[in-house]
Design a protein around this motif. Structure first.
Motif, PDB file in Angstrom:
ATOM      1  N   MET A   1      35.568  72.898  54.398  1.00  0.00           N
ATOM      2  CA  MET A   1      35.489  73.319  53.099  1.00  0.00           C
ATOM      3  C   MET A   1      36.134  72.687  51.930  1.00  0.00           C
ATOM      4  SD  MET A   1      35.787  77.333  51.402  1.00  0.00           S
ATOM      5  CE  MET A   1      36.610  78.030  52.704  1.00  0.00           C
ATOM      6  N   ILE A   2      35.690  72.542  50.883  1.00  0.00           N
ATOM      7  CA  ILE A   2      36.217  71.655  49.742  1.00  0.00           C
ATOM      8  C   ILE A   2      36.967  72.683  49.041  1.00  0.00           C
ATOM      9  CG2 ILE A   2      35.751  70.279  47.791  1.00  0.00           C
ATOM     10  CD1 ILE A   2      33.241  69.651  48.913  1.00  0.00           C
ATOM     11  N   LYS A   3      38.365  72.105  48.546  1.00  0.00           N
ATOM     12  CA  LYS A   3      39.211  72.950  47.990  1.00  0.00           C
ATOM     13  C   LYS A   3      39.052  72.583  46.559  1.00  0.00           C
ATOM     14  CE  LYS A   3      44.013  74.175  47.207  1.00  0.00           C
ATOM     15  NZ  LYS A   3      45.512  73.904  47.464  1.00  0.00           N
ATOM     16  N   MET A   4      38.922  73.683  45.434  1.00  0.00           N
ATOM     17  CA  MET A   4      38.449  73.348  44.245  1.00  0.00           C
ATOM     18  C   MET A   4      40.051  73.224  43.492  1.00  0.00           C
ATOM     19  SD  MET A   4      35.987  72.588  42.087  1.00  0.00           S
ATOM     20  CE  MET A   4      34.803  73.583  42.308  1.00  0.00           C
ATOM     21  N   THR A   5      40.305  72.090  43.082  1.00  0.00           N
ATOM     22  CA  THR A   5      41.571  72.009  41.985  1.00  0.00           C
ATOM     23  C   THR A   5      41.147  72.081  40.738  1.00  0.00           C
ATOM     24  OG1 THR A   5      41.384  69.639  42.205  1.00  0.00           O
ATOM     25  CG2 THR A   5      42.411  70.568  43.964  1.00  0.00           C
ATOM     26  N   ALA A   6      42.214  71.887  40.006  1.00  0.00           N
ATOM     27  CA  ALA A   6      42.135  72.085  38.485  1.00  0.00           C
ATOM     28  C   ALA A   6      41.199  70.694  38.141  1.00  0.00           C
ATOM     29  CB  ALA A   6      43.381  72.173  37.673  1.00  0.00           C
ATOM     30  N   LYS A   7      41.663  69.672  38.685  1.00  0.00           N
ATOM     31  CA  LYS A   7      40.716  68.225  38.325  1.00  0.00           C
ATOM     32  C   LYS A   7      39.421  68.535  38.637  1.00  0.00           C
ATOM     33  CE  LYS A   7      44.585  64.920  38.647  1.00  0.00           C
ATOM     34  NZ  LYS A   7      44.888  63.824  39.073  1.00  0.00           N
ATOM     35  N   THR A   8      39.128  68.693  40.048  1.00  0.00           N
ATOM     36  CA  THR A   8      37.560  68.694  40.253  1.00  0.00           C
ATOM     37  C   THR A   8      36.841  70.036  39.676  1.00  0.00           C
ATOM     38  OG1 THR A   8      38.203  70.323  42.220  1.00  0.00           O
ATOM     39  CG2 THR A   8      38.239  67.687  42.445  1.00  0.00           C
ATOM     40  N   GLY A   9      37.482  71.219  39.359  1.00  0.00           N
ATOM     41  CA  GLY A   9      36.888  72.123  38.645  1.00  0.00           C
ATOM     42  C   GLY A   9      36.677  71.708  37.211  1.00  0.00           C
ATOM     43  N   SER A  10      37.552  71.148  36.495  1.00  0.00           N
ATOM     44  CA  SER A  10      37.230  70.734  35.225  1.00  0.00           C
ATOM     45  C   SER A  10      36.223  69.494  35.237  1.00  0.00           C
ATOM     46  CB  SER A  10      38.522  70.133  34.499  1.00  0.00           C
ATOM     47  OG  SER A  10      39.115  69.131  35.163  1.00  0.00           O
ATOM     48  N   ALA A  11      36.278  68.686  36.187  1.00  0.00           N
ATOM     49  CA  ALA A  11      35.245  67.473  36.016  1.00  0.00           C
ATOM     50  C   ALA A  11      33.696  68.191  36.220  1.00  0.00           C
ATOM     51  CB  ALA A  11      35.534  66.669  37.296  1.00  0.00           C
ATOM     52  N   ALA A  12      33.791  69.004  37.182  1.00  0.00           N
ATOM     53  CA  ALA A  12      32.391  69.804  37.453  1.00  0.00           C
ATOM     54  C   ALA A  12      31.864  70.525  35.965  1.00  0.00           C
ATOM     55  CB  ALA A  12      32.422  70.721  38.526  1.00  0.00           C
ATOM     56  N   ALA A  13      32.885  71.285  35.350  1.00  0.00           N
ATOM     57  CA  ALA A  13      32.472  71.915  34.283  1.00  0.00           C
ATOM     58  C   ALA A  13      32.305  71.107  33.152  1.00  0.00           C
ATOM     59  CB  ALA A  13      33.858  72.816  33.762  1.00  0.00           C
ATOM     60  N   THR A  14      32.947  69.974  33.100  1.00  0.00           N
ATOM     61  CA  THR A  14      32.681  68.905  31.963  1.00  0.00           C
ATOM     62  C   THR A  14      31.381  68.351  32.117  1.00  0.00           C
ATOM     63  OG1 THR A  14      34.866  68.467  31.548  1.00  0.00           O
ATOM     64  CG2 THR A  14      33.360  66.938  30.813  1.00  0.00           C
ATOM     65  N   LEU A  15      30.923  67.971  33.369  1.00  0.00           N
ATOM     66  CA  LEU A  15      29.821  67.230  33.598  1.00  0.00           C
ATOM     67  C   LEU A  15      28.451  68.321  33.299  1.00  0.00           C
ATOM     68  CD1 LEU A  15      27.940  65.011  34.843  1.00  0.00           C
ATOM     69  CD2 LEU A  15      28.532  65.834  36.987  1.00  0.00           C
ATOM     70  N   THR A  16      28.783  69.623  33.823  1.00  0.00           N
ATOM     71  CA  THR A  16      27.591  70.646  33.609  1.00  0.00           C
ATOM     72  C   THR A  16      27.349  70.792  32.295  1.00  0.00           C
ATOM     73  OG1 THR A  16      28.308  71.515  35.632  1.00  0.00           O
ATOM     74  CG2 THR A  16      27.231  72.991  34.232  1.00  0.00           C
ATOM     75  N   ILE A  17      28.538  70.894  31.282  1.00  0.00           N
ATOM     76  CA  ILE A  17      28.519  71.266  30.038  1.00  0.00           C
ATOM     77  C   ILE A  17      28.086  70.001  29.296  1.00  0.00           C
ATOM     78  CG2 ILE A  17      29.584  71.600  27.790  1.00  0.00           C
ATOM     79  CD1 ILE A  17      31.824  73.261  29.406  1.00  0.00           C
ATOM     80  N   ALA A  18      28.279  68.893  29.667  1.00  0.00           N
ATOM     81  CA  ALA A  18      27.650  67.486  28.916  1.00  0.00           C
ATOM     82  C   ALA A  18      26.063  67.194  29.189  1.00  0.00           C
ATOM     83  CB  ALA A  18      28.380  66.452  29.610  1.00  0.00           C
ATOM     84  N   LEU A  19      25.779  67.653  30.428  1.00  0.00           N
ATOM     85  CA  LEU A  19      24.298  67.443  30.812  1.00  0.00           C
ATOM     86  C   LEU A  19      23.520  68.845  29.959  1.00  0.00           C
ATOM     87  CD1 LEU A  19      24.514  66.522  34.470  1.00  0.00           C
ATOM     88  CD2 LEU A  19      23.937  65.084  32.640  1.00  0.00           C
ATOM     89  N   ILE A  20      24.264  70.015  29.744  1.00  0.00           N
ATOM     90  CA  ILE A  20      23.374  70.821  28.969  1.00  0.00           C
ATOM     91  C   ILE A  20      23.218  70.522  27.669  1.00  0.00           C
ATOM     92  CG2 ILE A  20      23.209  73.398  28.313  1.00  0.00           C
ATOM     93  CD1 ILE A  20      24.445  73.845  31.173  1.00  0.00           C
ATOM     94  N   VAL A  21      24.264  70.115  26.965  1.00  0.00           N
ATOM     95  CA  VAL A  21      24.599  69.757  25.627  1.00  0.00           C
ATOM     96  C   VAL A  21      24.132  68.416  24.868  1.00  0.00           C
ATOM     97  CG1 VAL A  21      26.399  69.319  23.663  1.00  0.00           C
ATOM     98  CG2 VAL A  21      26.617  71.137  25.225  1.00  0.00           C
ATOM     99  N   ILE A  22      23.706  67.466  25.932  1.00  0.00           N
ATOM    100  CA  ILE A  22      23.230  66.391  25.622  1.00  0.00           C
ATOM    101  C   ILE A  22      21.947  66.279  24.717  1.00  0.00           C
ATOM    102  CG2 ILE A  22      22.034  65.349  27.611  1.00  0.00           C
ATOM    103  CD1 ILE A  22      24.208  63.332  25.336  1.00  0.00           C
ATOM    104  N   THR A  23      21.085  67.156  25.285  1.00  0.00           N
ATOM    105  CA  THR A  23      19.614  67.047  24.598  1.00  0.00           C
ATOM    106  C   THR A  23      19.498  67.910  23.186  1.00  0.00           C
ATOM    107  OG1 THR A  23      18.491  67.139  26.761  1.00  0.00           O
ATOM    108  CG2 THR A  23      17.229  67.810  24.737  1.00  0.00           C
TER     109      THR A  23
END
Length: 153
Positions: A1-23
């Motif tokens: 199982m992958i442990k979610m750290t502050a770094k990986t959680g923020s990277a996933a959140a940033t990527l998700t938000i960026a892909l939603i906001v770009i259009t």
């Protein structure tokens, strides 16, 4: 199982938000008709309108579009992973700070690359359009071209 750290959680959140906001950001920057994914996405973009005088810079140039979106998203995600020490009084504050930093870097890079794309393609519309092209009379922009009648709007 992958442990979610502050770094990986923020990277996933940033990527998700960026892909939603770009259009919708594209629509805001270029006034091209792009909007939120749930409100029409890119299907209203002037790129698909054959009567449009000029088409969205990110859609008209595959290179400009992919570089702008790709570099902005990558830099925002990398910024959220950057090593820094933040005082954490609450458990989620580091993730929030990292995600915020990533989104700021993403937005700044996207606006800058959008401005460069609009400027290089002499795109006159939107917040960052090339105002010099928009103010130039039609006969000056088409000097030396065989077409003498401006296209109907």
């Amino acid at each position: 199982m992958i442990k979610m750290t502050a770094k990986t959680g923020s990277a996933a959140a940033t990527l998700t938000i960026a892909l939603i906001v770009i259009t919708p950001l594209c629509g805001l920057l270029f006034a091209c008709g792009c909007t939120w994914p749930w409100s029409g996405f890119f299907f209203g973009c002037n790129y698909f309108d054959p009567a449009a005088e000029q088409h969205c810079p990110w859609c008209a140039s595959t290179l400009a579009g992919w570089l702008s979106v790709g570099v902005s998203t990558a830099l925002g995600t990398l910024a959220s992973l950057a090593p820094f020490t933040a005082p954490t009084h609450r458990s989620g504050s580091e993730t929030l700070i990292r995600t915020g930093a990533g989104i700021v870097v993403f937005l700044c890079t996207a606006v800058l690359s959008g401005w460069l794309a609009a400027r290089s393609q002499h795109y006159p519309h939107g917040l960052i359009g090339d105002r010099e092209t928009a103010a130039t009379p039609y006969h000056e922009t088409n000097a030396g071209k065989s077409q003498s009648i401006p296209p109907s709007r």
